[in-house]
Design an enzyme around this catalytic site. Structure first.
Site, PDB file in Angstrom:
ATOM      1  N   HIS A 150       0.813  -1.215   0.000  1.00 37.22           N
ATOM      2  CA  HIS A 150       0.000   0.000   0.000  1.00 37.22           C
ATOM      3  C   HIS A 150       0.847   1.266   0.000  1.00 37.22           C
ATOM      4  O   HIS A 150       0.332   2.362   0.265  1.00 37.22           O
ATOM      5  CB  HIS A 150      -0.965   0.029   1.191  1.00 37.22           C
ATOM      6  CG  HIS A 150      -1.933  -1.108   1.224  1.00 37.22           C
ATOM      7  ND1 HIS A 150      -2.967  -1.218   0.311  1.00 37.22           N
ATOM      8  CD2 HIS A 150      -2.029  -2.184   2.039  1.00 37.22           C
ATOM      9  CE1 HIS A 150      -3.662  -2.314   0.578  1.00 37.22           C
ATOM     10  NE2 HIS A 150      -3.108  -2.923   1.616  1.00 37.22           N
ATOM     11  N   ARG A 208       0.334  18.327   3.207  1.00 40.58           N
ATOM     12  CA  ARG A 208       1.780  18.532   3.205  1.00 40.58           C
ATOM     13  C   ARG A 208       2.316  18.375   1.794  1.00 40.58           C
ATOM     14  O   ARG A 208       1.572  18.070   0.856  1.00 40.58           O
ATOM     15  CB  ARG A 208       2.445  17.485   4.100  1.00 40.58           C
ATOM     16  CG  ARG A 208       2.058  16.059   3.710  1.00 40.58           C
ATOM     17  CD  ARG A 208       2.860  15.003   4.425  1.00 40.58           C
ATOM     18  NE  ARG A 208       2.291  13.676   4.296  1.00 40.58           N
ATOM     19  CZ  ARG A 208       2.412  12.888   3.223  1.00 40.58           C
ATOM     20  NH1 ARG A 208       3.063  13.330   2.169  1.00 40.58           N
ATOM     21  NH2 ARG A 208       1.878  11.680   3.201  1.00 40.58           N
TER      22      ARG A 208
END
Length: 490
Positions: A234, A291
């Protein structure tokens, strides 16, 4: 701003500092005892040790970092990614200390830092979401009822999760309770928050994310998409921009949805909105990362926009200097994350010393790294050595440049993901654009990688033999030529 502290390490700290330096602003590096001689420390105008090697005793010590920033009269703190970059409490403490946090406001970080809160925030904008529930599961009977309504398989996800942690798949009801317990336990240990929720498991999706930029005056734009479907555990390994499957119409639709997500929480700074794209090209909102992303260079390569520079300008109160129609796609870019991992051993971390380290060079090749030859790979942090980025006029050209760049990247002493990068670049599924997040599970195995390497070695040997034989023919002794001259003795 006159001085910025970069609250990070390695390649991202060095990449950020290069832009800060170019803008004429002084830089402050922080480092752990393990990173004392790292390139980002040597590059900075000032550097200060923040503790022992473990990140909990150094890079995650937010209070100490803020105290040091105050003593050094720092104007801004850039968190990079990882560590404290999505910590809303840290962001607020920075602002309360009178220092500019180079990122979104803490309230936007708080909302988007929870997948459940994010879903609640954006649902009024009619943005498509994967079928599921928007509250934490606290009762197994209720969970079974919801899963039955959604339809198996279902995905159990940590609300505060990321990087594949706190995620489990239940293919049938008999597996549900055990998988919820596992996801909850992992979420609690990884994030300090065991909240999990359930949503429909979308089989064979693509992972598409949209880069956004927003200033303090309500101006928000998107910088197109990044395809991030080549993953292991993932976590992304190969990214590219633009995606090979998005039409201009779908690109605009997803871009507009990403802008609405940003506006829903009064976002400012850079941010990334992540979507799942199913096989019928339906897209669903996943989450927003508040971010700078690891893969931001591919967006910079196709747009010519320095995202760190834009972050800093927004943080110091400047308006965006461009509108949506001003931003265009120029060519194609790829990124390979070069991890110190062994692709022949389930991508497990490979520790050791970089006995040889030589970057590739050439037009359209970029390397963001934080290591030099002779350095050891610390066991305390993420094992990424570098990001290898290529840019071409089109996707084929970018792929060819990546293959050449991988060959030119000389790393000895640790195993890396460079061979896996070659495997991806030469696989028909990737070349055709017909792949999804199951690429590794469907197509990759250590045996296939070894076979590819053996074939390459055999081909190289044949080419070398042919070259040798040609040279042998060229240097055969010449036949003596007849001449009218005779030898005479004197």
């Amino acid at each position: 701003m006159q001085k910025i502290l970069v609250a990070n390490r390695g390649e991202i700290a060095l990449r950020i500092m290069r832009t800060i330096n170019r803008m004429g602003i002084k830089t402050v590096a922080i480092y752990s005892e393990a990173d004392r001689h790292s390139p980002h420390v040597l590059f900075a105008d000032e550097a200060v040790c923040v503790g022992a090697a473990p990140s909990s005793q150094s890079y995650l010590n937010g209070d100490l970092i803020i105290d040091l920033a105050k003593k050094l009269k720092v104007d801004g703190i850039h968190p990079g990614y990882g560590f404290l970059s999505e910590n809303a409490a840290f962001s607020k403490k920075v602002e309360d200390a009178g220092i500019t946090f180079i990122g979104p406001g803490h309230e936007a970080m708080r909302i988007m830092g929870s997948k459940l809160a994010a879903k609640e925030c954006v649902k009024k904008y009619n943005i498509p979401m994967v079928p599921g529930i928007d509250k934490a599961i606290d009762n197994i009977a209720v969970a079974k009822k919801i899963a039955a309504e959604i339809g198996y398989p279902v995905l159990i996800k940590a609300s505060a999760g990321g990087g594949g942690k706190g995620m489990r798949i239940a293919a049938k009801e008999a597996e549900l309770e055990e998988q919820i317990e596992r996801a909850t336990s992992e979420a609690q240990s990884s994030f300090g928050d065991g909240s999990v929720f359930i949503e429909k498991y979308v089989a064979s999706p693509r992972h598409i994310e949209i880069q956004v930029l927003a200033d303090n005056y309500g101006n928000t734009v998107h910088l197109f998409e990044r395809e991030c479907s080549i993953q292991r555990r993932h976590q992304k390994v190969v990214e590219e921009s633009p995606s090979s499957v998005l039409t201009p119409e779908l690109r605009n639709k997803m871009g507009e949805a990403a802008v609405m997500v940003a506006k829903s929480c009064n976002y400012r700074s850079t941010g990334t909105v992540e979507f799942l794209l199913d096989e019928d090209l339906n897209f669903y909102f996943l989450e927003m990362n508040t971010r700078l992303q690891v893969e931001h260079p591919v967006t910079e390569m196709i747009t010519g926009i320095d995202l760190v520079e834009e972050q800093i300008k927004i943080a110091r109160g400047e308006k965006l200097r461009f509108k949506q129609n001003d931003i265009t796609i120029n060519g194609h870019a790829l990124e390979l994350r070069v991890y110190a991992e062994d692709p022949l051993n389930d991508f497990l971390p490979s520790t050791g010393t970089l006995n040889k380290y030589q970057q590739p060079t050439g037009e359209g090749i970029r390397v963001d790294d934080g290591y030099t030859e002779g350095m050891a790979i610390p066991v305390y942090y993420d094992p990424m050595i570098a990001k290898l980025i290529t840019h071409g006029n089109n996707r084929t050209e970018a792929i060819q440049k990546m293959k050449l760049a991988i060959v030119g990247y000389r790393i000895e002493g640790v195993q890396t993901t460079l061979p896996f990068g070659t495997f991806v670049m030469e696989h028909e599924a990737f070349l055709s654009g017909r792949f999804d997040t199951q690429f590794v599970q469907k197509y990759y195995s250590p045996e296939k990688l070894l076979a590819q390497q053996k074939n390459k070695a055999a081909l190289a040997a044949m080419i070398a033999l042919k070259y040798w034989l040609q040279k042998q023919n060229e240097v055969k002794a010449a036949e003596p030529l007849s001449t009218n001259w005779t030898l005479r003795s004197h």
